[in-house]
Write a protein that holds these residues in place. Structure first.
Motif, PDB file in Angstrom:
ATOM      1  N   SER A 204     -29.147 -21.736  37.332  1.00 43.76           N
ATOM      2  CA  SER A 204     -29.672 -21.754  38.694  1.00 43.76           C
ATOM      3  C   SER A 204     -31.187 -21.937  38.684  1.00 43.76           C
ATOM      4  N   ASP A 205     -31.760 -22.105  39.885  1.00 42.65           N
ATOM      5  CA  ASP A 205     -33.200 -22.346  39.998  1.00 42.65           C
ATOM      6  C   ASP A 205     -34.020 -21.164  39.497  1.00 42.65           C
ATOM      7  N   SER A 208     -31.156 -17.869  36.242  1.00 42.26           N
ATOM      8  CA  SER A 208     -29.909 -17.152  35.973  1.00 42.26           C
ATOM      9  C   SER A 208     -28.843 -18.114  35.458  1.00 42.26           C
ATOM     10  N   ILE A 210     -24.899 -18.795  35.466  1.00 41.86           N
ATOM     11  CA  ILE A 210     -23.686 -18.471  36.208  1.00 41.86           C
ATOM     12  C   ILE A 210     -22.497 -19.035  35.452  1.00 41.86           C
ATOM     13  N   VAL A 221     -22.886 -13.478  36.465  1.00 41.35           N
ATOM     14  CA  VAL A 221     -24.269 -13.951  36.512  1.00 41.35           C
ATOM     15  C   VAL A 221     -25.081 -13.174  35.479  1.00 41.35           C
ATOM     16  N   ILE A 245     -23.763 -26.715  40.921  1.00 40.58           N
ATOM     17  CA  ILE A 245     -24.716 -26.285  41.941  1.00 40.58           C
ATOM     18  C   ILE A 245     -25.195 -27.501  42.720  1.00 40.58           C
ATOM     19  N   GLY A 250     -28.729 -25.662  46.894  1.00 39.75           N
ATOM     20  CA  GLY A 250     -28.503 -24.570  45.950  1.00 39.75           C
ATOM     21  C   GLY A 250     -27.161 -23.878  46.074  1.00 39.75           C
ATOM     22  N   VAL A 252     -23.256 -22.993  45.447  1.00 30.26           N
ATOM     23  CA  VAL A 252     -22.476 -23.003  44.217  1.00 30.26           C
ATOM     24  C   VAL A 252     -21.029 -23.374  44.543  1.00 30.26           C
ATOM     25  N   ARG A 267     -26.566 -19.871  48.175  1.00 27.13           N
ATOM     26  CA  ARG A 267     -27.563 -19.700  47.110  1.00 27.13           C
ATOM     27  C   ARG A 267     -27.629 -18.235  46.669  1.00 27.13           C
TER      28      ARG A 267
END
Length: 407
Positions: A204-205, A208, A210, A221, A245, A250, A252, A267
């Motif tokens: 993720s941005d 993290s 996932i 996560v 994603i 953002g 999922v 997000r």
């Protein structure tokens, strides 16, 4: 002398701790002020505008009352000069009621001490308080890891119970509680990571990781250090497989293999909706395995047992599909992994035919990536590197190996 020296050392050590704590506190307060400054200013502006509107309304009301009293005074003066006794007695009652009404009027929102914002210190700001005691009843078989020495009140922390080489605690269910100073107990949420079966992961941005956990039937996560920060989807997703994603908002997207649908989470990983159902028609799915999303937010889904790739918009509305059962260029058998390159070309693990195929985003066949002499063996997962002009294609085999192909 030894006692004095020992006390001096303790004093110096405590002095260093206090200075570090003060500096950390200053840094934390500064950070909080910077983060919340705009929000506080907006709240003050809203409160100011609210009071301004109310005060303007009250000012209008007072101006009307003043005008009424001025008129009543002029009327009374004229009665005194030109009216008779009967007229004076008749007007007295009305003027008295107006006077009483004016006297009852009170200004609202008087300035008080609450109109001023102050930062106030209090004695126990740096005082340490015992919130509870962590006890390990399984000390012979496991240890507590990553236990912080000091935490702030209401701060979320993660503590790991490490079982070492033992996969299972003899079938025991781990239950965690905190024993408070008043001897009361509070349950703690426990996540068992011993039986995690990861299938697919995305980054993720915020850094993290996932991951879909097939055995746990949930999504896990991890933070940048690899610690579990949260889990979600348990009881909602039947069998989480592929994950992707949306690069624009953002969100999922998770492929539910045995649920024959796609789940969408925000997000912040809150459930939004799902689309698709079991079947062979347009928009229907039969064991979806993987997902890829292009820059235009089109969602590509490998529809495994329908032997095709289906394409949806960001909200799950069916757009088009390509592929059918067979071994030709535009055919496939049990497609699994799917990936996109920077030009939105589509790469498909044609698992049943032991090959990797490349298509344009509209489904037009481009080429085969592997070859008969060096074919992909039971390809399952796939990704494409960012090399220019053509990225390398990395394929994970169901036979326990990784193959890298250049285009």
């Amino acid at each position: 002398m030894e006692t004095v020296k020992s006390l001096e050392n303790c004093y110096q050590a405590e002095e260093v701790k206090i200075k570090l704590h003060i500096q950390k506190t200053i840094d934390d307060v500064t950070r909080m002020i910077r983060e919340n400054g705009d929000k506080l200013l907006q709240e003050l502006k809203d409160e100011y505008n609210k009071r301004k509107v109310n005060l303007n309304a009250q000012l209008k009301e007072l101006e009307c009352l003043e005008s009424d009293m001025s008129y009543a005074r002029e009327y009374a003066e004229k009665l005194m000069h030109y009216g008779n006794a009967a007229q004076l007695m008749s007007a007295k009652k009305g003027i008295s009621s107006q006077k009483e009404e004016l006297l009852r009027v009170e200004t609202k929102f008087d300035p008080t001490e609450t109109d001023y914002m102050e930062f106030k210190t209090y004695d126990d700001f740096c005082q340490a308080k015992t919130l509870g005691v962590l006890c390990n009843d399984l000390a012979e078989r496991c240890t507590l890891v990553d236990v912080p020495e000091h935490v702030r009140v209401d701060e979320n922390i993660s503590i790991t119970l490490d079982t070492g080489t033992t996969r299972k605690l003899c079938g025991l269910e781990v239950r965690a509680v905190v024993v408070k100073p008043d001897k009361s107990q509070e349950n703690i949420t426990v996540t068992d990571n011993n039986n995690v079966d990861p299938f697919s992961s995305v980054l993720s941005d915020d850094g993290s990781i996932i991951t879909t956990d097939v055995n746990g039937r949930q999504v896990i996560v991890h933070d940048e250090s690899g610690n579990v920060s949260r889990c979600f989807g348990k009881g909602v997703i039947e069998f989480p497989y592929g994950i992707a994603i949306n690069p624009v908002n953002g969100k999922v997207y998770i492929a539910d293999y045995s649920g024959h649908c796609i789940h969408i989470y925000s997000r912040d990983l809150e459930f939004c909706k799902k689309f698709g159902c079991h079947g062979k028609g347009e928009g229907q799915l039969h064991y979806p395995t993987d997902i890829a999303i292009d820059a235009e937010r089109k969602v590509f889904v490998s529809d495994q047992d329908n032997h095709r790739i289906q394409v949806f918009d960001a909200e799950g509305q069916y757009l088009y599909s390509f592929g059918s059962e067979g071994s030709g260029d535009n055919q496939m058998r049990h497609p699994k992994g799917i990936a996109l390159d920077c030009d939105d070309n589509v790469y498909v693990c044609d698992c049943g035919n032991n090959r990797v195929m490349k298509y344009e985003s509209d489904g037009k066949f481009v080429c085969r990536i592997d070859s008969e002499d060096n074919k992909a063996d039971d390809p399952r997962g796939i990704c494409v590197t960012d090399d220019k002009p053509f990225g390398k294609v990395v394929v994970v085999s169901g036979k326990g190996c990784v193959q890298v192909f250049s285009q």
